[in-house]
Write a protein that holds these residues in place. Sequence first.
Motif, PDB file in Angstrom:
ATOM      1  N   ILE A 378       0.763  -1.097   0.078  1.00 12.19           N
ATOM      2  CA  ILE A 378       0.085  -0.038   0.020  1.00 12.19           C
ATOM      3  C   ILE A 378       0.991   1.191  -0.075  1.00 12.19           C
ATOM      4  O   ILE A 378       0.536   2.248  -0.672  1.00 12.19           O
ATOM      5  N   GLY A 379       1.933   1.036   0.886  1.00  5.51           N
ATOM      6  CA  GLY A 379       2.820   2.152   1.040  1.00  5.51           C
ATOM      7  C   GLY A 379       3.551   2.626  -0.429  1.00  5.51           C
ATOM      8  O   GLY A 379       3.908   3.866  -0.785  1.00  5.51           O
ATOM      9  N   GLU A 380       3.558   1.492  -1.157  1.00  4.75           N
ATOM     10  CA  GLU A 380       4.595   1.633  -2.440  1.00  4.75           C
ATOM     11  C   GLU A 380       3.491   2.160  -3.624  1.00  4.75           C
ATOM     12  O   GLU A 380       3.862   3.016  -4.405  1.00  4.75           O
ATOM     13  N   VAL A 381       2.253   1.685  -3.532  1.00  4.85           N
ATOM     14  CA  VAL A 381       1.343   2.149  -4.739  1.00  4.85           C
ATOM     15  C   VAL A 381       0.491   3.487  -4.457  1.00  4.85           C
ATOM     16  O   VAL A 381       0.252   4.083  -5.312  1.00  4.85           O
ATOM     17  N   PHE A 382       0.222   3.499  -3.098  1.00  5.08           N
ATOM     18  CA  PHE A 382      -0.741   4.551  -2.575  1.00  5.08           C
ATOM     19  C   PHE A 382       0.162   5.242  -1.481  1.00  5.08           C
ATOM     20  O   PHE A 382      -0.450   5.288  -0.186  1.00  5.08           O
ATOM     21  N   PRO A 383       1.269   6.209  -1.543  1.00  9.80           N
ATOM     22  CA  PRO A 383       1.950   6.574  -0.748  1.00  9.80           C
ATOM     23  C   PRO A 383       1.308   7.788   0.213  1.00  9.80           C
ATOM     24  O   PRO A 383       1.614   8.135   1.260  1.00  9.80           O
ATOM     25  N   PRO A 413      -7.660  -2.992  -3.739  1.00 10.11           N
ATOM     26  CA  PRO A 413      -6.687  -1.949  -3.817  1.00 10.11           C
ATOM     27  C   PRO A 413      -7.270  -0.778  -4.780  1.00 10.11           C
ATOM     28  O   PRO A 413      -6.595  -0.345  -5.762  1.00 10.11           O
ATOM     29  N   PHE A 414      -8.297  -0.159  -4.531  1.00  8.27           N
ATOM     30  CA  PHE A 414      -8.756   0.895  -5.430  1.00  8.27           C
ATOM     31  C   PHE A 414      -9.253   2.066  -4.611  1.00  8.27           C
ATOM     32  O   PHE A 414      -9.556   2.070  -3.314  1.00  8.27           O
ATOM     33  N   ARG A 415      -8.748   3.210  -5.099  1.00 11.15           N
ATOM     34  CA  ARG A 415      -9.223   4.421  -4.491  1.00 11.15           C
ATOM     35  C   ARG A 415     -10.694   4.583  -4.634  1.00 11.15           C
ATOM     36  O   ARG A 415     -11.033   4.362  -5.751  1.00 11.15           O
ATOM     37  N   MET A 416     -11.624   4.850  -3.626  1.00 10.47           N
ATOM     38  CA  MET A 416     -12.875   5.171  -3.554  1.00 10.47           C
ATOM     39  C   MET A 416     -13.262   6.211  -2.575  1.00 10.47           C
ATOM     40  O   MET A 416     -12.909   6.533  -1.492  1.00 10.47           O
ATOM     41  N   THR A 417     -13.933   7.236  -3.323  1.00 13.39           N
ATOM     42  CA  THR A 417     -14.490   8.284  -2.622  1.00 13.39           C
ATOM     43  C   THR A 417     -15.935   7.897  -1.765  1.00 13.39           C
ATOM     44  O   THR A 417     -16.114   6.869  -1.919  1.00 13.39           O
ATOM     45  N   ARG A 441      -1.393  -2.216 -10.476  1.00 18.04           N
ATOM     46  CA  ARG A 441      -0.172  -2.326  -9.759  1.00 18.04           C
ATOM     47  C   ARG A 441       0.135  -2.833  -8.498  1.00 18.04           C
ATOM     48  O   ARG A 441       1.002  -3.540  -8.086  1.00 18.04           O
ATOM     49  N   TRP A 442      -0.731  -2.468  -7.687  1.00 12.24           N
ATOM     50  CA  TRP A 442      -0.760  -3.168  -6.135  1.00 12.24           C
ATOM     51  C   TRP A 442      -0.900  -4.658  -6.283  1.00 12.24           C
ATOM     52  O   TRP A 442      -0.093  -5.089  -5.472  1.00 12.24           O
ATOM     53  N   TYR A 443      -1.735  -5.513  -7.076  1.00 14.15           N
ATOM     54  CA  TYR A 443      -1.598  -6.863  -7.115  1.00 14.15           C
ATOM     55  C   TYR A 443      -0.292  -7.378  -7.695  1.00 14.15           C
ATOM     56  O   TYR A 443       0.223  -8.291  -7.053  1.00 14.15           O
ATOM     57  N   ARG A 444       0.162  -6.794  -8.538  1.00 17.44           N
ATOM     58  CA  ARG A 444       1.491  -7.179  -9.214  1.00 17.44           C
ATOM     59  C   ARG A 444       2.558  -7.009  -8.300  1.00 17.44           C
ATOM     60  O   ARG A 444       3.324  -7.773  -8.068  1.00 17.44           O
ATOM     61  N   THR A 445       2.481  -5.637  -7.519  1.00 24.36           N
ATOM     62  CA  THR A 445       3.628  -5.670  -6.459  1.00 24.36           C
ATOM     63  C   THR A 445       3.708  -6.571  -5.711  1.00 24.36           C
ATOM     64  O   THR A 445       4.594  -7.064  -4.956  1.00 24.36           O
TER      65      THR A 445
END
Length: 452
Positions: A378-383, A413-417, A441-445
């Motif tokens: 999470i830190g890597e993809v959504f800093p 791993p999705f941004r949601m409002t 990208r998150w799943y890949r990471t």
Amino acid sequence: MAATTSATDLDRVVGKLQALVRIPTVSDRNPARVDTDAFDRLLAEMETQFPRVHAGLELTRVGTHGLLFRWPGASDARPVVLMAHLDVVPIDADAPWQHPPFGAEIADSPTGPAIWGRGTLDDKGCVVGICEAVELLLEAGHVPAQDVWLSFGCDEEVSGTAALAAVDHLRAAGVRPWFVVDEGGAIAHEAFPGVKPPLGVIGVTEKGTTSVELVAEGRGGHASTPARNGPTARIARAILRVEKSPFPASAPAPTLELMRRIAPHVPLPLRPLLSRADRIAPAVTRALLAAGPEAAAMTRTTVAATTLSGSPALNVIASTAKAGLNVRVMVGDTVAGVVDHLRAAIKDDSIRIDVVESGEPSPVSPMDDAFRLIESCIGEVFPDAVPTPYVMMAATDSRHFTEICERVYRFAPFRMTKAQRQAIHSYDEHLGVSALVDGVRWYRTLIERLPA
Ligand SMILES: [Zn+2]
């Protein structure tokens, strides 16, 4: 090295989600009402969209249309399971969808271009996120450090048995997953009033879903000669007594940890309070109870009166009256404890309490190495996000995996409002185009970071 995304990659993954969303795989508790042709078409479409996944992984069909893939890794000592579900909830034809619910149109949203339609968030976005990550890694010749299993149920929304069949298969094969990731949490923007950064909420447990029926019986008869305390009146009294006797509240450990983690981001006056949340649990519990039904549900078992039945006609007194109660059982409580609590609250031995559906809360998954791996991805993809554990209010298929796995995490791993989260099971469901790419990208990471 971080994966880069070119314009063609972007078009490619967006097209894949569109293709799956356009097939209305609506599940139903009644098998006769399920459009099995739609599910057949979905599986065929997945084969077209993810050819390497289908050619390179071992596939077992589970249930009617569930899929369980095994991607052999360098080691099978610490296998992981990535989950999602293929079915969706029905649409309400009268709801004011801005775009056709099964059209998968690309159109603007408050956060940029998005794919609109039923299942974009729940849960075909995860299906595509997982499959596309594996597809890209297979293209790159990657061999995962550990066995990776993909489990896609076909009846999650109706509490079906495909996930149970997947668990049975793994158990029979002697597979004890190191950890499981399923839908549930998200990169939640506007999660708490006054908290600016999004929260990467990772469900470490979920409440149990239990339904009971209260039944009162009596003589019934003609409505011109009513007697006091008939079945209908006793059921009404029982419902009111249940409502007046809420379950005791106490914020569980994951909720206190959430408070501690958001402490640096809340308005200044609240900071010292939340940073000591674990030491002042009763005060935190009281604050959550006062903050409205959503926050209150984080602290205790809840009961909602749902179905009601009684007399079939206006001039007939019911001989049997019933009320359905939907109970969400908090970690620490049990179904047996719930029945005892209801019996004590109702104080009427003439009311029968039938347990129609029994679901215990899931055990709390530890916050050890697997949790830290999820956090670091999470830190890597959504800093910008603050990762945190939380208690899920809704049920997921992953609860069945707690039978064979200690570490079950619910995170999409999705941004949601806030509006997007409210659109799930409702109308105007949509997933941002860039959010989908980040999810892949998150799943890949996560797969790339699996330790040897
Ligand atoms: Zn779902």
